[in-house]
Each structure stands twice: as C-alpha cells, then as structure tokens.
Scaffold this motif. Structure first.
Motif, PDB file in Angstrom:
ATOM      1  N   VAL A  81      94.608 -35.255  44.220  1.00 36.34           N
ATOM      2  CA  VAL A  81      93.599 -35.079  43.169  1.00 36.34           C
ATOM      3  C   VAL A  81      92.222 -35.388  43.752  1.00 36.34           C
ATOM      4  O   VAL A  81      92.042 -36.400  44.445  1.00 36.34           O
ATOM      5  N   PRO A  82      91.211 -34.539  43.512  1.00 33.00           N
ATOM      6  CA  PRO A  82      89.883 -34.765  44.087  1.00 33.00           C
ATOM      7  C   PRO A  82      89.270 -36.104  43.664  1.00 33.00           C
ATOM      8  O   PRO A  82      89.560 -36.625  42.578  1.00 33.00           O
ATOM      9  N   ILE A  98      80.158 -37.639  48.100  1.00 34.29           N
ATOM     10  CA  ILE A  98      80.869 -38.296  47.000  1.00 34.29           C
ATOM     11  C   ILE A  98      79.983 -39.421  46.474  1.00 34.29           C
ATOM     12  O   ILE A  98      79.576 -40.295  47.246  1.00 34.29           O
ATOM     13  N   LEU A 101      89.401 -40.922  40.569  1.00 31.51           N
ATOM     14  CA  LEU A 101      89.851 -39.544  40.731  1.00 31.51           C
ATOM     15  C   LEU A 101      89.436 -38.686  39.543  1.00 31.51           C
ATOM     16  O   LEU A 101      89.092 -39.200  38.467  1.00 31.51           O
ATOM     17  N   ASP A 102      89.495 -37.375  39.723  1.00 32.22           N
ATOM     18  CA  ASP A 102      89.088 -36.452  38.662  1.00 32.22           C
ATOM     19  C   ASP A 102      89.969 -36.546  37.429  1.00 32.22           C
ATOM     20  O   ASP A 102      89.547 -36.168  36.323  1.00 32.22           O
ATOM     21  N   ASP A 103      91.185 -37.051  37.584  1.00 30.25           N
ATOM     22  CA  ASP A 103      92.066 -37.172  36.410  1.00 30.25           C
ATOM     23  C   ASP A 103      91.872 -38.498  35.682  1.00 30.25           C
ATOM     24  O   ASP A 103      92.603 -38.822  34.751  1.00 30.25           O
ATOM     25  N   GLY A 104      90.856 -39.282  36.120  1.00 37.24           N
ATOM     26  CA  GLY A 104      90.524 -40.526  35.449  1.00 37.24           C
ATOM     27  C   GLY A 104      91.172 -41.765  36.036  1.00 37.24           C
ATOM     28  O   GLY A 104      90.792 -42.893  35.697  1.00 37.24           O
ATOM     29  N   ARG A 129      86.262 -38.300  42.365  1.00 41.71           N
ATOM     30  CA  ARG A 129      85.058 -38.117  41.551  1.00 41.71           C
ATOM     31  C   ARG A 129      83.924 -39.002  42.042  1.00 41.71           C
ATOM     32  O   ARG A 129      82.786 -38.577  42.159  1.00 41.71           O
ATOM     33  N   GLU A 130      84.246 -40.282  42.322  1.00 40.73           N
ATOM     34  CA  GLU A 130      83.223 -41.222  42.771  1.00 40.73           C
ATOM     35  C   GLU A 130      83.893 -42.468  43.351  1.00 40.73           C
ATOM     36  O   GLU A 130      85.089 -42.685  43.190  1.00 40.73           O
ATOM     37  N   ASN A 187      91.189 -34.831  48.952  1.00 41.15           N
ATOM     38  CA  ASN A 187      89.903 -34.448  48.351  1.00 41.15           C
ATOM     39  C   ASN A 187      89.524 -32.995  48.595  1.00 41.15           C
ATOM     40  O   ASN A 187      88.353 -32.651  48.717  1.00 41.15           O
TER      41      ASN A 187
END
Length: 297
Positions: A194-195, A117, A208-211, A197-198, A171
């Motif tokens: 939700v996965p 990550i 998260l991937d959804d912002g 992202r960073e 994740n």
C-alpha cells in the motif's frame, strides 16, 4: 594570489586533501560553501577514533588543525565557475572574484534528492537514513522500515534484518518478482504494497493510504544524488553512472580525465562515508602534490 592548489569543498575529503598538501608546505586555498552532506545528522559512526561524535565537531576540529599550517587559506564562499587557463585554473567566487591555481581538487560532495513523501525530508539524518553501517546499530534491533525508491531498494531490504525487524514499503516504486519475494521471505522481511501517504510522529511512523499507521524506530531510503557543479564536465571531467546517480570518474589516485584536476569524496565515488571520504582526500592531496613536483606541462 596564485595558489599551488585550490580545493573546492571544505568537508572531510577536501580537508583531508588539504592536510597532505599543507604538510608538503604547499600554498593552498579551500573554498567552502558550508553545505556538509551530513549536516543533518547528530552523530557520525564507522569512522575509527571518532565513532559516535557530532559530525559538526569533527569537521570544526579538523579545520582548526588544518588552519594551524601557515600555507593554508580558507574562503567561506561558493565556487561559481572553474575554468582552465594558461598555466592552471581560475575559480570564480562570490560576485565574480577570480582565484588562480596550478592544480584543482574537486571535493564538493553531492546533493541528495529524497522520495517525495511528506515528513521524510524533515527527518533526514535524524530518524531517516541511507547507510545501515552508519546508523543501523543505534536502532538497537528495533523496527526498521525501508521506503523503496527503485528496485535497488531490494538491497537495503535484504541487508537490514541484521540490524532489526524489517518492513519493506514498496510505495509503487517496484513490485518484487517471485525470486525477490522468496529472498525477502528468507530474510524475514515483511512487505507492504500500500502506498505511503506521509511520515509523522516523534520517530518515523509510516502512514499508509488505507489509513493504517505502522510505527517504526527508523527508516532507510535510497536517494538520487547529483554533483552540484555543471562546470566539472566543462573542465573535461568524465562521469560514471552509479546506482544512485552520476559521479566524477577518477583513476586509483583520484586523477580525473581532466589533466591537473583531481576529485575525491562523495562527488567521486558511488558510496558515501566519512571514513572513505577522508581516505579519498588523502589520495587526492598526495597525487596533486606529486603532480606539482613531477609534471611540468
């Protein structure tokens, strides 16, 4: 020069083993590559008498105390190979220089592999940790995240509410079943599916991937570990499969399956801890000394 014992690894376990042998007036060599496992952490906790101190200072002072003994030799180098020879062992360092000893202690620690990550590695030991007992208290009952790397991360998630408000970021590593979900609710753990992202920010903000950005005071994750020495197996050491990776199998006094070879510290147990590594090293050092005294074959 022929040593009584060569110790591969000069961190806490290796130095603790060396101290016992030095006090027995044995001629020893520590070969150390300078890759102490907790080199990323600013403070060490849970080690009686040293709680909260810089782990680098603990190691520096320990080395200074050890090197006061006249039979102690130190080599800043990486061990390339270790082999059994007639009468003992040979260890190759640097460009191939061979060092010889009657006994061998493996204290080279492990390599940690973190989840892939962005931003996680840079915060390792600073705001991303693996051990609640080592770093949980300093988060002061704050916001704690668990980044799952496998189903074993359930253990982390169920433990950490004792140290703060806990969120489990699955994740994609696993999906809690009905029983696990019930346990998490009972412990007050929030679950985010939700996965990730960073990781960014001054501490450990989870993007998260959804912002969404979920601010955390600290994160915990389980690494996969490996022993950085393929020749340990070639020496005849056997391994055990721990929950986070393989480690060298030993008996109660840290003797491996290979006669004359002892192992201690993180390379030889499934749990990483400075206090446990120091105890392990003391066992290995005294066992190696007894072997020199009483085992003549």
């Amino acid at each position: 020069m022929y040593f009584d014992v060569i110790i591969i690894g000069g961190s806490y376990a290796g130095m603790s083993a060396g101290l016992q042998l030095a006090r027995a007036r044995r001629n020893i060599l520590l070969v150390d590559a300078g890759q102490r496992r907790n080199r990323f952490a600013a403070s060490s906790h849970g080690f009686l008498g040293q709680d909260g101190r810089d782990p680098g200072l603990i190691a520096t002072e320990a080395r200074a105390q050890l090197e006061r003994y006249p039979t102690v030799h130190w080599l800043n180098a990486k061990a390339q190979t270790a082999k059994r020879i007639e009468g003992g062992f040979s260890v190759a360092v640097g460009a191939g220089e061979l060092l010889k000893s009657k006994r061998l202690i493996l204290a080279m620690g492990v390599i940690d592999r973190l989840p892939a990550i962005p931003g996680l590695q840079e915060r390792w030991g600073k705001s991303v940790f693996h051990c609640p007992y080592c770093h949980g208290y300093e988060l002061d009952q704050g916001r704690i995240g668990v980044i799952a790397s496998s189903e074993l991360s359930m253990h982390h998630a169920l433990m950490l509410p004792d140290w703060g408000t806990t969120t489990l970021f699955t994740n994609g590593a696993f999906v809690p079943d009905a029983d696990q979900s019930s346990q998490l609710r009972a412990r007050g753990v929030t679950v985010e599916t939700v996965p990730v992202r960073e990781i960014r920010g001054e501490c450990a903000d989870v993007v998260l991937d959804d912002g969404r950005v979920i601010a955390m005071d600290g994160l915990f994750t389980l690494t996969q570990t490996s022993v950085p020495a393929p020749w340990a197996e070639q020496l005849g050491c056997t391994f055990e499969e721990g929950p986070l990776g393989r480690f060298i199998s030993t008996d109660a006094v840290k003797q491996t399956a290979a006669k004359g070879v002892f192992a201690c510290g993180d390379a030889a147990r499934a749990v990483g801890s400075v206090a446990l590594s120091v105890g392990d090293g003391a066992l290995a050092g005294t066992a190696a000394h007894r072997s020199l005294m009483f085992d003549n074959d």
